[in-house]
Design a protein around this motif. Structure first.
Motif, PDB file in Angstrom:
ATOM      1  N   ASN A 167      54.831  -2.588  -1.673  1.00  0.00           N
ATOM      2  CA  ASN A 167      55.216  -2.868  -0.304  1.00  0.00           C
ATOM      3  C   ASN A 167      53.985  -3.274   0.504  1.00  0.00           C
ATOM      4  N   GLU A 168      53.975  -4.514   0.974  1.00  0.00           N
ATOM      5  CA  GLU A 168      53.000  -4.991   1.957  1.00  0.00           C
ATOM      6  C   GLU A 168      51.542  -4.832   1.550  1.00  0.00           C
TER       7      GLU A 168
ATOM      8  N   GLN B  78      57.507   8.681   4.020  1.00  0.00           N
ATOM      9  CA  GLN B  78      58.098   8.691   5.357  1.00  0.00           C
ATOM     10  C   GLN B  78      59.330   9.591   5.468  1.00  0.00           C
TER      11      GLN B  78
ATOM     12  N   GLU C 136      62.813  -5.740   4.755  1.00  0.00           N
ATOM     13  CA  GLU C 136      62.769  -4.919   5.979  1.00  0.00           C
ATOM     14  C   GLU C 136      62.931  -5.815   7.197  1.00  0.00           C
TER      15      GLU C 136
ATOM     16  N   GLU D 136      56.613   7.558  11.133  1.00  0.00           N
ATOM     17  CA  GLU D 136      56.226   6.162  11.352  1.00  0.00           C
ATOM     18  C   GLU D 136      54.694   6.001  11.270  1.00  0.00           C
ATOM     19  N   TRP D 137      54.116   6.450  10.144  1.00  0.00           N
ATOM     20  CA  TRP D 137      52.691   6.291   9.840  1.00  0.00           C
ATOM     21  C   TRP D 137      51.805   6.747  11.007  1.00  0.00           C
TER      22      TRP D 137
ATOM     23  N   HIS E 282      54.710   2.401  -2.095  1.00  0.00           N
ATOM     24  CA  HIS E 282      54.780   2.206  -0.640  1.00  0.00           C
ATOM     25  C   HIS E 282      53.724   3.114  -0.003  1.00  0.00           C
TER      26      HIS E 282
HETATM   27  C1  GBH Z   1      56.558  -1.763   7.846  1.00  0.00           C
HETATM   28  O1  GBH Z   1      55.297  -2.338   8.113  1.00  0.00           O
HETATM   29  C2  GBH Z   1      56.420  -0.689   6.803  1.00  0.00           C
HETATM   30  O2  GBH Z   1      56.670  -1.217   5.521  1.00  0.00           O
HETATM   31  C3  GBH Z   1      57.301   0.510   7.035  1.00  0.00           C
HETATM   32  O3  GBH Z   1      56.905   1.568   6.203  1.00  0.00           O
HETATM   33  C4  GBH Z   1      57.245   0.887   8.496  1.00  0.00           C
HETATM   34  O4  GBH Z   1      57.925   2.071   8.767  1.00  0.00           O
HETATM   35  C5  GBH Z   1      57.827  -0.263   9.262  1.00  0.00           C
HETATM   36  O5  GBH Z   1      57.071  -1.408   9.064  1.00  0.00           O
HETATM   37  C6  GBH Z   1      57.854  -0.028  10.758  1.00  0.00           C
HETATM   38  O6  GBH Z   1      56.556   0.081  11.247  1.00  0.00           O
HETATM   39  O7  GBH Z   1      50.032  -0.832  16.053  1.00  0.00           O
HETATM   40  O8  GBH Z   1      49.246  -2.988  16.826  1.00  0.00           O
HETATM   41  O9  GBH Z   1      47.959  -1.745  15.186  1.00  0.00           O
HETATM   42  C7  GBH Z   1      55.285  -3.388   9.059  1.00  0.00           C
HETATM   43  C8  GBH Z   1      53.870  -3.921   9.238  1.00  0.00           C
HETATM   44  C9  GBH Z   1      51.717  -3.310  10.023  1.00  0.00           C
HETATM   45  C10 GBH Z   1      53.414  -3.574  11.533  1.00  0.00           C
HETATM   46  C11 GBH Z   1      50.936  -2.472  11.020  1.00  0.00           C
HETATM   47  C12 GBH Z   1      52.632  -2.748  12.546  1.00  0.00           C
HETATM   48  C13 GBH Z   1      50.454  -2.077  13.296  1.00  0.00           C
HETATM   49  C14 GBH Z   1      50.172  -2.913  14.487  1.00  0.00           C
HETATM   50  N1  GBH Z   1      53.124  -3.150  10.201  1.00  0.00           N
HETATM   51  N2  GBH Z   1      51.226  -2.897  12.341  1.00  0.00           N
HETATM   52  S1  GBH Z   1      49.280  -2.052  15.722  1.00  0.00           S
END
Ligand code: GBH
Length: 491
Positions: A173-174, A26, A386, A436-437, A129
């Motif tokens: 992570n997660e 990221q 987090e 942000e992925w 991660h």
């Molecule tokens: C974290 O995940 C990550 O560890 C981090 O890298 C990231 O930057 C941070 O959150 C903020 O996003 O869009 O309705 O499909 C948190 C878990 C899982 C929450 C995926 C959002 C997508 C929901 N995330 N989820 S949706």
């Protein structure tokens, strides 16, 4: 700040620590520089750019690979006790295997670790991660049990190179996001869709990789017993849609076990293994669906014993709360993790929303989930790894982020003082606006803003970073604090 609230009377305990976080893909950029290998996010964003909201990628990201000195200075200004960052597996082992270690990758992390330590900032290092080396994806990725030993090989290189100075570790992570979103839901690289199957194969591999890494770290690298290692799990508080409905209450609990408990129960419960109610349900549904054996892998007794107690603290990422109700068979596809969880969950429209539609301001849900952890797992040490709030755009007067931190930290203080939870650290996500992925650069979680149009990626402190610094130094929440004295957040 809002005028009608009861000021929070609690002070953070003396030994309580504050930090902030990022992850390698990221923020680092330098995706093909100095011998780094390709990872699954490089591969996916290059071959299929349309899957990311703004068609972007982490090729340059925050350029953090070149900005160690500047970033450590910003961390020092923030006043954090620790900095949580992750290591890029393919920067260290370009092909994924431990046959060749990339010296430039080792140099980069040595530089970062030493710069942090020189300023008295403790590194909290996440080994993984999400940025898996692409060659390991091509042999099956986390659905393949081969990855257990390959991960341990990678971890050993890290302990040998950095273990003299790094004492705080998070293995993964997660896992839910790695496994369920990566292998079942088409929501993270590698974008597989094996719902109800791939996610569980991955869960087995990730949990075993965690347990073996913990075991090897303790037996070979942690002779002075100074090192601490945990795993970080993402948890959403599941609240019954109708608090008077037994079916909704049961669905909420079942969802918590399926989403959160499946990674925690094997490690932190007294009995070990996946949560019994979840095993029972997936075994039964698998049989109903005509599978010759359960879709949920079975641990051997030896594996159950290795997993049990394989952590010194519980890493907890939290952003939001859901409302849940019992799901009937015709409301979803099968097999699916959703049906296995027995619940459908959603966010209430009544709650204030962040830029990310899945982040809502529900601080009481944070407190309830912390309490649930205490009850389920006999009050383990919890490190909040987090928590944070997203906005659109580059406004550095980020009042709504400030409010989120204030009210979530107040809930955390109540969990400590009123509920007796053992919470020792808090980590703000994120140090910087970053990639942000699937949402690219649009949803911003940073305490610092970045101009992503400028090749130099200049950083600017947002108002939230001054407020966070004030919390760290006064050890109190003061909703009226502003860096300038006058309150631009009064509305
Ligand atoms: C974290 O995940 C990550 O560890 C981090 O890298 C990231 O930057 C941070 O959150 C903020 O996003 O869009 O309705 O499909 C948190 C878990 C899982 C929450 C995926 C959002 C997508 C929901 N995330 N989820 S949706």
């Amino acid at each position: 700040a809002p005028t009608s609230y009861e000021a929070c009377i609690y002070t953070f305990p003396d030994e309580f620590e504050f930090g902030c976080a990022t992850s390698s893909y990221q923020v680092e950029g330098a995706w093909d520089v100095d011998g780094k290998g390709e990872n699954i996010w490089d591969y996916m964003t290059h071959t299929d750019p349309g899957v990311i909201t703004d068609n972007n990628n982490g090729d340059i990201a925050c350029n953090a690979y070149y900005k160690t000195e500047e970033d450590v200075e910003l961390l020092e200004n923030l006043g954090v006790d620790f900095y949580r960052f992750s290591l890029s597996w393919s920067r260290i082992l370009p092909g994924g295997h431990a046959n060749f270690t990339n010296p430039a990758g080792i140099d980069y992390y040595n530089g970062l670790i030493d710069a942090l330590l020189a300023k008295g900032i403790t590194p909290l290092v996440t080994l993984f991660h999400w940025d898996l080396p692409q060659p390991l994806q091509e042999i099956g990725g986390w659905t393949s049990p081969l990855l257990v030993d390959l991960f341990v090989d990678y971890a050993e290189v890290i302990f040998q190179r950095f273990g003299d100075r790094v004492k705080n570790w998070i293995t993964f992570n997660e896992p839910y996001q790695i496994c369920q979103e990566g292998y079942s839901e088409h929501n993270k690289a590698p974008l597989y869709t094996q719902d109800g199957i791939g996610g569980y194969l991955c869960a087995y591999t990730v949990l075993m990789a965690h347990a073996k890494t913990y075991e090897i770290y303790q037996s070979r690298y942690n002779s002075d017993k100074e090192g601490k290692m945990g795993i970080t799990v993402h948890g959403i508080w599941s609240h019954p849609q109708d608090i008077n409905s037994d079916a909704d209450k049961e669905a909420s609990e079942s969802k918590l076990q399926a989403h959160f408990g499946i990674y925690l129960h094997p490690i932190y419960s007294e009995e070990g293994n996946f949560p019994p109610s979840f095993i029972e349900r997936v075994d039964r549904l698998s049989a109903e669906e005509g599978f010759p054996w359960s879709r949920l892998p079975k641990f051997t007794q030896e594996e159950i014993d290795l997993l049990k107690g394989s952590a010194d603290f519980l890493g907890f990422n939290h952003y939001a709360t859901d409302l849940c109700y019992a799901l009937s068979a015709d409301e979803t596809r099968r097999p699916s993790h959703e049906y296995d969880s027995g619940a459908r969950c959603y966010k209430s429209d009544m709650w204030e929303s962040a830029a990310s539609s899945w982040v809502k301001v529900v601080p009481w849900g944070f407190r309830k989930l912390l309490h649930w952890i205490k009850e389920q797992y006999n009050n383990p040490e919890v490190v909040v790894t987090e928590n944070g709030f997203s906005t659109f755009g580059n406004d550095v007067t980020d009042c709504r982020r400030i409010n989120y931190y204030n009210v979530y930290l107040e809930a955390l203080l109540q969990a400590i003082y009123e509920d007796g939870c053992k919470i020792t650290k808090y980590t703000a996500w994120s140090f910087l606006d970053n990639f942000e992925w699937m949402d690219g650069y649009l949803e911003k979680f940073g305490l610092h803003s970045i101009d992503f149009n400028d090749p130099n990626r200049p950083r600017t402190a947002k108002m939230s970073s001054y407020v966070y610094n004030n919390i760290i130094t006064t050890r109190k929440i003061n909703r009226d604090f502003t860096p300038t004295g006058f309150d631009p957040c009064d509305f």
